[in-house]
Design an enzyme around this catalytic site. Structure first.
Site, short mmCIF file in Angstrom:
data_model
loop_
_atom_site.label_atom_id
_atom_site.label_comp_id
_atom_site.label_asym_id
_atom_site.label_seq_id
_atom_site.Cartn_x
_atom_site.Cartn_y
_atom_site.Cartn_z
CB THR A 105 -0.83 -0.04 1.29
OG1 THR A 105 -1.50 1.39 1.42
CG2 THR A 105 -0.06 -0.25 2.69
CG ASP A 106 -1.09 4.86 -0.91
OD1 ASP A 106 -1.83 4.23 -0.09
OD2 ASP A 106 -1.84 5.88 -1.32
CD GLU A 107 -3.49 3.37 4.48
OE1 GLU A 107 -3.32 3.48 5.57
OE2 GLU A 107 -4.44 3.11 3.84
CE1 TYR B 291 -3.18 -2.54 5.76
CE2 TYR B 291 -3.01 -0.15 5.20
CZ TYR B 291 -3.28 -1.52 4.98
OH TYR B 291 -3.22 -1.81 3.30
CE LYS C 110 0.20 -4.65 3.18
NZ LYS C 110 -0.32 -5.99 2.57
P1 NAD Z 1 -9.57 -7.27 2.57
O1 NAD Z 1 -9.53 -6.78 4.03
O2 NAD Z 1 -10.85 -6.85 1.81
O3 NAD Z 1 -9.26 -8.74 2.27
C1 NAD Z 1 -8.05 -9.56 2.94
C2 NAD Z 1 -8.41 -11.14 2.82
O4 NAD Z 1 -7.37 -11.68 3.56
C3 NAD Z 1 -9.82 -11.49 3.36
O5 NAD Z 1 -10.34 -12.47 2.30
C4 NAD Z 1 -9.27 -12.19 4.71
O6 NAD Z 1 -10.22 -13.28 4.87
C5 NAD Z 1 -7.76 -12.66 4.39
N1 NAD Z 1 -6.89 -12.99 5.21
C6 NAD Z 1 -6.90 -12.05 6.33
N2 NAD Z 1 -5.92 -12.56 7.29
C7 NAD Z 1 -5.50 -13.87 6.89
C8 NAD Z 1 -4.90 -14.95 7.17
N3 NAD Z 1 -3.93 -14.86 8.48
N4 NAD Z 1 -4.57 -16.06 6.42
C9 NAD Z 1 -5.26 -16.36 5.19
N5 NAD Z 1 -6.00 -15.34 4.84
C10 NAD Z 1 -6.35 -14.07 5.53
O7 NAD Z 1 -8.36 -6.53 1.64
P2 NAD Z 1 -8.09 -5.84 0.29
O8 NAD Z 1 -8.68 -4.31 0.54
O9 NAD Z 1 -8.56 -6.81 -0.57
O10 NAD Z 1 -6.51 -5.81 0.36
C11 NAD Z 1 -6.01 -6.84 -0.10
C12 NAD Z 1 -4.39 -6.40 0.01
O11 NAD Z 1 -4.05 -5.35 -0.79
C13 NAD Z 1 -3.61 -6.16 1.24
O12 NAD Z 1 -2.54 -6.64 1.52
C14 NAD Z 1 -3.82 -4.47 1.37
O13 NAD Z 1 -2.81 -4.16 2.35
C15 NAD Z 1 -3.51 -4.22 -0.15
N6 NAD Z 1 -3.99 -3.01 -0.48
C16 NAD Z 1 -5.12 -2.56 -0.44
C17 NAD Z 1 -5.76 -1.48 -0.83
C18 NAD Z 1 -7.14 -0.99 -0.69
O14 NAD Z 1 -7.62 0.05 -1.00
N7 NAD Z 1 -8.00 -1.82 -0.35
C19 NAD Z 1 -5.01 -0.49 -1.43
C20 NAD Z 1 -3.53 -0.87 -1.55
C21 NAD Z 1 -2.87 -2.21 -1.21
P1 TYD Z 2 -10.49 4.07 4.32
O1 TYD Z 2 -11.61 3.26 3.39
O2 TYD Z 2 -10.62 3.26 5.89
O3 TYD Z 2 -9.13 3.76 3.68
P2 TYD Z 2 -7.77 4.52 4.17
O4 TYD Z 2 -7.97 4.95 5.77
O5 TYD Z 2 -7.16 3.18 4.29
O6 TYD Z 2 -7.22 5.26 3.31
O7 TYD Z 2 -10.78 5.31 4.35
C1 TYD Z 2 -10.85 6.34 3.42
C2 TYD Z 2 -10.73 7.77 3.98
O8 TYD Z 2 -12.02 8.14 4.22
C3 TYD Z 2 -9.84 7.85 5.09
O9 TYD Z 2 -9.26 9.24 4.95
C4 TYD Z 2 -10.85 8.15 6.23
C5 TYD Z 2 -12.02 8.28 5.65
N1 TYD Z 2 -13.23 7.71 6.33
C6 TYD Z 2 -14.34 8.74 6.61
O10 TYD Z 2 -14.29 10.00 6.51
N2 TYD Z 2 -15.30 8.23 7.37
C7 TYD Z 2 -15.32 6.66 7.46
O11 TYD Z 2 -16.67 6.31 8.06
C8 TYD Z 2 -14.55 5.81 6.77
C9 TYD Z 2 -14.54 4.48 7.07
C10 TYD Z 2 -13.42 6.54 6.49
#
Ligand code: NAD
Ligand code: TYD
Length: 364
Positions: free
Chosen positions: A138-140, A164, A168
């Site tokens: 992630t970019d975070e 988090y 990561k």
């Molecule tokens: P999500 O939370 O929707 O899904 C995570 C999945 O991992 C779930 O299906 C969960 O059951 C599984 N999981 C959790 N712990 C586990 C374990 N110990 N063993 C096996 N499976 C396990 O997440 P997402 O949003 O789909 O993100 C997927 C990946 O992409 C993550 O690594 C996250 O850091 C990265 N990512 C997400 C975003 C975003 O905006 N969602 C952006 C950049 C990177």
């Molecule tokens: P989120 O989807 O939790 O992603 P991340 O914090 O990993 O970027 O949140 C996206 C943005 O939205 C973040 O700046 C927090 C904000 N946010 C709200 O303002 N209200 C909410 O209820 C949630 C869940 C997030």
């Protein structure tokens, strides 16, 4: 270009993983997928219904920290490629309880790396050039940008601010170290915020869409002027596929959507789309549902990604503009109310809403 036969996808029942499984099954007729997922609150078999070519997909309910299971899967399915999505991913949950983030994101990644090192490098199961470990990050990990700062890129120093992001960052460092120390063929991608179908409805966009449909308040943290770089999930899947095929071993790629609205602008756009889709709804104008609630501690103010490297080297660009991507996403949630109902009835989901929003003086 590298060909892949047997791919272990971790976390493939979650949001991005499930989209990637679909993308891969459609994209390549040759590949077989083993999908290892612990089905935490964020993972659901609802996300894996009606897959294209389901005979090339095997779901395994298990934990990435289970070394014996991972060892068995690598050998039983002759895995030549690992695409590692599995993680605890919600910043707000990591503030309430960091423990599972340390376990899955750090120990889990370490377990996968060790298993891959043993099978691919020690036992030499395949020629070195035929294997690949891709780590999805992630970019975070880069922290927060100030208003005039240039966007994050592959050379930005790490400065994670939430548990988090720190977990990561630790996993990225482990992956990098396995390349430098042991020569494990790895790639890493750091991507901005994703949106699209199958996103668990406690993240910002699906929460806003599903609350708005029920006429519930839309909770904006703080002043809503925080900025994220939003990418449609299908574009992220394509970027990962390009890296798997053509990415250079040991390299990191920054991925983003080239747009940076404030949270408030984003939610207002979603409200306007809902007004258009449902002009007769009693909740129109949906914008009136917006409510400001107390901010997240340590809330990163701004993220943005520089995608020059992946565009130049691998020819990847996001296809979906933010307006059309948001419209597609809203339409998907409107057409998949049964999915929303199934996911929202989980006990854990209700408990989370109470914990996270009641303390902000907001009725979930
Ligand atoms: P999500 O939370 O929707 O899904 C995570 C999945 O991992 C779930 O299906 C969960 O059951 C599984 N999981 C959790 N712990 C586990 C374990 N110990 N063993 C096996 N499976 C396990 O997440 P997402 O949003 O789909 O993100 C997927 C990946 O992409 C993550 O690594 C996250 O850091 C990265 N990512 C997400 C975003 C975003 O905006 N969602 C952006 C950049 C990177
Ligand atoms: P989120 O989807 O939790 O992603 P991340 O914090 O990993 O970027 O949140 C996206 C943005 O939205 C973040 O700046 C927090 C904000 N946010 C709200 O303002 N209200 C909410 O209820 C949630 C869940 C997030």
């Amino acid at each position: 270009m590298r060909t892949m036969k047997n791919i272990l996808v971790t976390g493939g029942a979650g949001f991005i993983g499930a989209n990637f499984v679909r993308f891969l099954l459609e994209q390549s007729a040759e590949t077989r997928i083993v999908n290892l997922d612990a089905l935490t609150y964020a993972g659901s078999l609802e996300n894996l219904k009606d897959l294209p070519s389901p005979e090339r997909h095997t779901f395994v309910h298990g934990n990435i920290c289970d070394r014996q299971l991972v060892d068995h899967l690598l050998r039983a399915h002759q895995i030549d490629t690992i695409v590692h999505f599995a993680a605890e991913t919600h910043v707000d949950r990591s503030i309430q309880d960091p423990g599972p983030f340390i376990q899955t994101n750090i120990v889990g990644t370490y377990t996968l790396l060790e298993a891959a090192r043993q099978y691919w490098l020690v036992e030499k199961a395949f020629p070195h050039h035929a294997v690949r470990f891709h780590h999805v990050s992630t970019d975070e990990v880069f922290g927060a940008l100030k208003p005039g700062d240039p966007p994050f890129s592959e050379t930005t120093p790490y400065a994670p601010n939430s548990p988090y992001a720190a977990s990561k960052a630790a996993s990225d460092h482990l992956v990098r170290a396995y390349y430098h120390t042991f020569g494990l063929p790895v790639t890493i991608s750091n991507c901005s915020n994703n949106y699209g179908p199958f996103q668990f409805p406690e993240k910002l966009l699906p929460l806003m869409i599903t609350n708005a449909l029920e006429g519930k308040p839309l909770p904006i943290y703080g002043d809503g002027q925080q900025i994220r770089d939003w990418l449609y999930v299908g574009d992220h899947c394509e970027a990962i596929y390009r890296i798997l095929e053509k990415g250079a071993v040991g390299e990191t790629y920054a991925i983003g959507g080239n747009n940076q609205p404030t949270n408030l602008m984003l939610v207002e756009t979603v409200c306007a789309i809902l007004d258009e889709e449902m002009p007769d709804s009693p909740h129109t104008p949906h914008k009136a549902l917006i409510q400001h609630v107390p901010d997240r501690p340590g809330h990163d103010r701004r993220y943005a990604m520089d995608i020059t490297k992946i565009s130049g080297e691998l020819g990847w660009q996001p296809r979906q503009g933010l307006g059309s991507g948001l419209a597609k996403t809203v339409q998907w949630y409107l057409a998949n109310q049964a999915w929303i109902a199934a996911i929202r009835q989980q006990q854990d989901y209700q408990r989370w809403l109470e914990q996270n929003y009641q303390k902000r003086g907001h009725k979930p």
